[in-house]
Scaffold this motif. Structure first.
Motif, short mmCIF file in Angstrom:
data_model
loop_
_atom_site.label_atom_id
_atom_site.label_comp_id
_atom_site.label_asym_id
_atom_site.label_seq_id
_atom_site.Cartn_x
_atom_site.Cartn_y
_atom_site.Cartn_z
N SER A 130 -0.72 12.28 -25.38
CA SER A 130 -1.43 13.46 -25.85
C SER A 130 -2.86 13.46 -25.31
O SER A 130 -3.37 12.44 -24.84
CB SER A 130 -1.46 13.50 -27.38
OG SER A 130 -2.50 12.68 -27.88
N ARG A 167 7.13 12.24 -40.30
CA ARG A 167 7.97 12.78 -39.22
C ARG A 167 9.19 11.89 -38.99
O ARG A 167 10.32 12.37 -38.87
CB ARG A 167 7.14 12.87 -37.94
CG ARG A 167 7.89 13.34 -36.71
CD ARG A 167 7.09 13.05 -35.44
NE ARG A 167 6.93 11.61 -35.21
CZ ARG A 167 6.03 11.08 -34.39
NH1 ARG A 167 5.19 11.86 -33.73
NH2 ARG A 167 5.97 9.77 -34.23
N LEU A 211 4.90 17.88 -32.26
CA LEU A 211 5.21 16.69 -33.06
C LEU A 211 4.86 15.41 -32.32
O LEU A 211 4.48 14.41 -32.93
CB LEU A 211 6.69 16.68 -33.42
CG LEU A 211 7.20 17.80 -34.34
CD1 LEU A 211 8.70 17.65 -34.54
CD2 LEU A 211 6.48 17.80 -35.67
N THR A 212 5.00 15.43 -30.99
CA THR A 212 4.71 14.21 -30.22
C THR A 212 3.22 13.94 -30.11
O THR A 212 2.82 12.83 -29.72
CB THR A 212 5.31 14.31 -28.80
OG1 THR A 212 4.60 15.31 -28.05
CG2 THR A 212 6.79 14.66 -28.86
N ARG A 213 2.39 14.91 -30.47
CA ARG A 213 0.94 14.73 -30.39
C ARG A 213 0.36 14.16 -31.68
O ARG A 213 -0.79 13.74 -31.71
CB ARG A 213 0.25 16.06 -30.08
CG ARG A 213 0.64 16.67 -28.75
CD ARG A 213 -0.09 17.99 -28.52
NE ARG A 213 -1.52 17.76 -28.36
CZ ARG A 213 -2.47 18.52 -28.91
NH1 ARG A 213 -2.14 19.53 -29.70
NH2 ARG A 213 -3.74 18.26 -28.70
N TRP A 214 1.17 14.14 -32.74
CA TRP A 214 0.66 13.64 -34.03
C TRP A 214 0.22 12.18 -33.88
O TRP A 214 0.91 11.37 -33.25
CB TRP A 214 1.74 13.74 -35.08
CG TRP A 214 2.03 15.14 -35.54
CD1 TRP A 214 1.53 16.29 -35.04
CD2 TRP A 214 2.93 15.52 -36.59
NE1 TRP A 214 2.04 17.38 -35.70
CE2 TRP A 214 2.90 16.92 -36.67
CE3 TRP A 214 3.74 14.81 -37.47
CZ2 TRP A 214 3.67 17.64 -37.59
CZ3 TRP A 214 4.51 15.51 -38.39
CH2 TRP A 214 4.46 16.91 -38.45
N ARG A 215 -0.91 11.85 -34.52
CA ARG A 215 -1.45 10.49 -34.41
C ARG A 215 -1.69 9.84 -35.77
O ARG A 215 -1.71 8.62 -35.88
CB ARG A 215 -2.76 10.51 -33.63
CG ARG A 215 -2.62 10.98 -32.20
CD ARG A 215 -3.93 10.85 -31.45
NE ARG A 215 -4.30 9.45 -31.28
CZ ARG A 215 -5.55 9.01 -31.28
NH1 ARG A 215 -6.56 9.85 -31.46
NH2 ARG A 215 -5.81 7.72 -31.09
N HIS A 216 -1.89 10.65 -36.81
CA HIS A 216 -2.19 10.07 -38.11
C HIS A 216 -0.98 9.27 -38.59
O HIS A 216 0.16 9.76 -38.58
CB HIS A 216 -2.54 11.16 -39.11
CG HIS A 216 -3.18 10.63 -40.35
ND1 HIS A 216 -2.47 10.01 -41.36
CD2 HIS A 216 -4.48 10.62 -40.75
CE1 HIS A 216 -3.29 9.65 -42.33
NE2 HIS A 216 -4.52 10.01 -41.98
N ALA A 222 1.25 11.06 -41.20
CA ALA A 222 2.00 12.18 -40.64
C ALA A 222 3.16 11.67 -39.78
O ALA A 222 4.29 12.19 -39.86
CB ALA A 222 1.08 13.06 -39.81
N CYS A 223 2.92 10.63 -38.98
CA CYS A 223 3.97 10.09 -38.13
C CYS A 223 5.07 9.43 -38.96
O CYS A 223 6.26 9.54 -38.64
CB CYS A 223 3.38 9.10 -37.14
SG CYS A 223 2.34 9.89 -35.88
N ARG A 261 2.61 7.28 -31.96
CA ARG A 261 1.47 8.06 -32.42
C ARG A 261 0.73 8.63 -31.22
O ARG A 261 0.01 7.95 -30.53
CB ARG A 261 0.54 7.18 -33.26
CG ARG A 261 1.18 6.67 -34.55
CD ARG A 261 0.33 5.62 -35.23
NE ARG A 261 -1.04 6.07 -35.43
CZ ARG A 261 -2.05 5.28 -35.80
NH1 ARG A 261 -1.83 3.98 -35.98
NH2 ARG A 261 -3.25 5.77 -35.96
N GLY A 262 0.96 9.93 -30.96
CA GLY A 262 0.36 10.58 -29.81
C GLY A 262 0.96 10.14 -28.49
O GLY A 262 0.41 10.43 -27.42
#
Length: 383
Positions: free
Chosen positions: A224, A358, A346-351, A354-355, A203-204
């Protein structure tokens, strides 16, 4: 006839490969690098030469040298921060289909190979200070002097002087929203799987590692811009905090790294632009198409640029040759810039939801969708 005289601004991978390619096409080339000395003796960083880069290097007769310094990679393994496998990307399968393997290499080793092949073309401590062009040539100010040439190639990186002169109104490079902490360590028994590009998503956060030759291991911990730390936190302490509970060998690699061997690299790119050439002046590599490293194609696209440039300048009018080079390269590089930036997002997603989505997408669709489309993108139109 006198040989074509070409000045290349920038002595990185793209500029030196261009010098090798142009010399082999019969041109008289000088490469002007602003750094006063080469720093290739350091452990440096790693990079991956994908199939397309190897094919281009083969076209220049450089593959035997790459085989000596490279470590062959057979698969790209994706997993999440809990250690669950998400997907497997078979490099060996594609290597058999395409007739070209994938190598990890030490960037200094590759640089040294290109310096040797470029011979006496390289000029150190010779920054490009600007240029003026007309219908018969280009006058370039380099190292406190002027040099008159038939063509100028700007291979001088993300903040290119040549590009700034061609596009003076352009805004600065854009930050991609994440920073890479990169290390190369000599670690027998590192736990990094043999012949594997290991990519772990969180996550991030994102962590990549792979072997180089011998016992060297390259690793890359990416955070991120949403991740913060108290003022004064040392980078390795931050990385230990963020990756300390991730699956092996990640905590081991971070713990084994000396602070002096860690490099912090904020990641930047630029939006693709439709023109790289103007008259007798053209851009190449990061000066033309700076991209994030999420597809591992920065060096590969620079190498492709160099091969195509030499092909297009081999015969005929210089300006027309540079237009042909631009026409063959702009659209392809632009697609890779855009895809690379999208993958980086995509690598910045933290929720967590959402992860999780993904990761599920990777598990369920990778082989029939992501794998196929990525290879199609990176291999299409390869010269």
């Amino acid at each position: 006839m006198n040989p074509l005289r070409v000045l290349v601004a920038g002595g990185g991978i793209g500029g030196l490969t261009a010098a090798v390619a142009l010399r082999r096409a019969g041109a008289a080339v000088t490469v002007h690098e602003r750094a006063p000395e080469l720093r290739m003796a350091q452990a440096g960083h790693g990079l991956v030469l994908w199939h397309n880069a190897v094919l281009a290097l083969r076209g220049l007769g450089l593959e035997p040298g790459v085989e000596k310094i490279g470590y062959e990679l057979h698969e790209h393994l994706f997993r999440n921060s809990g250690g669950r496998r998400l997907a497997r990307w078979s490099m060996a399968r594609k290597a058999a289909e395409l007739g070209a393997p994938v190598y990890s290499v030490s960037r200094p080793d590759l640089h040294a190979l290109l310096v040797e092949e470029a011979g006496d073309a390289l000029r150190l401590d010779s920054p490009c200070g600007g240029f003026s062009a007309d219908g018969s040539g280009v006058t370039v100010r380099v190292g406190g002097a002027e040099e008159r040439v038939d063509a100028l190639i700007g291979a001088d990186g993300l903040r290119s002087v040549v590009r700034a002169a061609l596009v003076p109104h352009e805004p600065p490079p854009r930050y991609a929203g994440f920073t890479a902490f990169q290390g190369v360590i000599d670690l027998p028994g590192s736990g990094v799987p043999e012949h594997t590009f290991l990519s772990t998503w969180g996550r991030g956060r994102w962590f990549v590692c792979y072997r180089l030759t011998g016992d060297l291991v390259y690793w890359d911990g990416v955070l991120s811009d949403h991740i913060t730390a108290p003022f004064g936190t040392r980078p390795l302490d931050l990385l230990a905090r963020e990756f300390g509970d991730w699956p092996d060998p990640i905590p081991r690699l971070v713990a084994a790294t000396d602070p002096a061997d860690l490099t912090t690299v904020p990641i930047f790119d630029r939006p693709p632009m439709p023109r790289w050439a103007h008259g007798r002046v053209a851009l190449l590599g990061d000066a033309a198409h700076p991209m994030t490293f999420n597809l591992g194609q920065g060096a590969g696209q620079s190498i492709e640029d160099a091969l195509v440039l030499a092909q297009c300048l081999k015969d005929g009018d210089v300006a027309e040759g540079l237009r042909r080079y631009e026409a063959r390269r702009v659209a392809r590089a632009a697609r890779i810039v855009r895809r690379s930036r999208a993958n980086g997002a995509l690598t910045r997603w933290r929720h967590p939801v959402a992860c999780a989505a993904r990761d599920a997408f990777m598990r369920l669709t990778f082989d029939r969708l992501v794998y196929r489309k990525t290879y199609q993108l990176t291999m299409e139109d390869t010269s």
